[in-house]
Write a protein that holds these residues in place. Sequence first.
Motif, PDB file in Angstrom:
ATOM      1  N   UNK A  19     -84.747   8.955 -69.129  1.00 36.91           N
ATOM      2  CA  UNK A  19     -84.994  10.402 -69.147  1.00 36.91           C
ATOM      3  C   UNK A  19     -84.689  11.027 -67.792  1.00 36.91           C
ATOM      4  N   UNK A  20     -85.090  10.356 -66.733  1.00 40.84           N
ATOM      5  CA  UNK A  20     -84.843  10.865 -65.369  1.00 40.84           C
ATOM      6  C   UNK A  20     -83.350  11.029 -65.112  1.00 40.84           C
ATOM      7  N   UNK A  49     -90.359  -5.896 -59.141  1.00 47.37           N
ATOM      8  CA  UNK A  49     -89.331  -6.316 -58.188  1.00 47.37           C
ATOM      9  C   UNK A  49     -88.525  -5.091 -57.795  1.00 47.37           C
ATOM     10  N   UNK A  50     -88.367  -4.891 -56.506  1.00 45.99           N
ATOM     11  CA  UNK A  50     -88.052  -3.559 -55.999  1.00 45.99           C
ATOM     12  C   UNK A  50     -86.577  -3.176 -55.961  1.00 45.99           C
ATOM     13  N   UNK A  57     -84.685   5.203 -56.902  1.00 48.74           N
ATOM     14  CA  UNK A  57     -85.704   6.048 -56.259  1.00 48.74           C
ATOM     15  C   UNK A  57     -85.872   5.573 -54.808  1.00 48.74           C
ATOM     16  N   UNK A  58     -84.960   5.968 -53.929  1.00 48.78           N
ATOM     17  CA  UNK A  58     -84.991   5.451 -52.556  1.00 48.78           C
ATOM     18  C   UNK A  58     -86.367   5.621 -51.898  1.00 48.78           C
ATOM     19  N   UNK A 318     -85.912  -3.904 -67.408  1.00 50.97           N
ATOM     20  CA  UNK A 318     -85.979  -2.714 -68.261  1.00 50.97           C
ATOM     21  C   UNK A 318     -85.317  -1.512 -67.595  1.00 50.97           C
ATOM     22  N   UNK A 319     -85.596  -1.321 -66.321  1.00 46.03           N
ATOM     23  CA  UNK A 319     -85.035  -0.173 -65.610  1.00 46.03           C
ATOM     24  C   UNK A 319     -83.516  -0.307 -65.473  1.00 46.03           C
ATOM     25  N   UNK A 320     -83.044  -1.526 -65.206  1.00 42.56           N
ATOM     26  CA  UNK A 320     -81.590  -1.730 -65.098  1.00 42.56           C
ATOM     27  C   UNK A 320     -80.900  -1.424 -66.411  1.00 42.56           C
TER      28      UNK A 320
END
Length: 430
Positions: A19-20, A49-50, A57-58, A318-320
């Motif tokens: 969505x972002x 894991x960052x 999101x720096x 998931x984010x990737x």
Amino acid sequence: MEKFDAIVVGAGPAGATAAYLLAQAGMQVVVIERGATPGSKNVSGALLFSQIYNELFPNFWESAPVERAIVGHSIAFLGQETSVTLDYRDLDPTHTPHNAYSVLRACFDPWMAQQAEDAGAMLLPGYTVERLLVENGRVTGIHAGGDDLLADVVVVAEGTRSQLLKQAGLRDDFYAGDVSIGVKEVIALPEEIITNRFQCLTADEGVAYTCVGHTGGVEGGGFLYTNKETLSVGVVVKIDALYKSQRQPHEILDEFKSHPFINRLVHGGKVVEYSAQAIHRGGVHLIPQLYGDGYVVVGSAARLLLNNVMTLRGMDVAVASAAAAAKAILAAREKGDYSRASLAAYEQFFKQTDVYQDMVTFKETYALLENKRLFNVYPDLISGVMDDMFSVKARPGKKAYRALRDNMHDELTLWQMLKDMAQIGRGLVR
């Protein structure tokens, strides 16, 4: 009937990321979340894991509600009354971002959703998507709260228990052997005790443990993560193995917590949360169809998870996947074509990510996770050998090979051990 450019089902890390990125690119996006607030329906070991988060999101750790920077990772083999631990610590306090951060999903997910809202997405919490709208095999929207909402594309990010695509006849049911169950407790302890007990320099530092053994003979493992004023403690075991054992998930967790090694770490704490959730085993060999006419599926809903014995990674995977899906959707928008053929770019983009490459690197690990001796024999064997090597007894000492043979007992032959070492080598070494 209202129509959006994109509907995202689920406001977890995957849904919020999609969505972002879509809203940031100017698309009209609505996010449907079944919980009263994002994160209220989630259960997680809460280790983030960052790398991928910092790309999107720096310096996220400066504003996001992270608990502790994980400066230490340990793997502990739990024998009957003994343990052997392998520790790794990054002791450079200026090394940011740290490899991982502990988070509480009830706090972190709202922050993720807020990033999507700030980019222009609309968040609708408290609504359950009852079904997908499908016309001639193409997903055209969703039905929720008694209303139909239409969209050019639907992002399915409803988590592990995703049923929408199955209900719509767009995927088969999942095989029980590929599903595990995770049970977790959040245990409260004073911040100072956690900092001292886990040898952290400050309350901003924390550690994570992966544990092998003492899960009631059921294939699986345990974990312990440090938060600010709580510990996240749990086990993840195969559902089919748990069924065969005729034991309950909470019994496995209680047995794990009763081990002297874990008991010393959680001693004096108070359980403030208990939760359980099905978890896909993940692995590159189990990735399903990620797209179709008018839809993509991301995160846990697509069984995307990486387990390499040492770490269990879900949130960054998931984010990737969500970032790759958003990239494909934006390319489809340029063409005005949200067909299956156009959205196939999602799979190509995902395969280009570091996360996917890690899944390929550790693809042999999943055969290792089927080896019962890894969980039921080797923790005691390793502990027995170390006991012989360290202890001074009223008999002559042993060199390592003699100690190894004396502790192998009847359940393990030298030939079996050599085959297991080869399997471990394929999974983790080469």
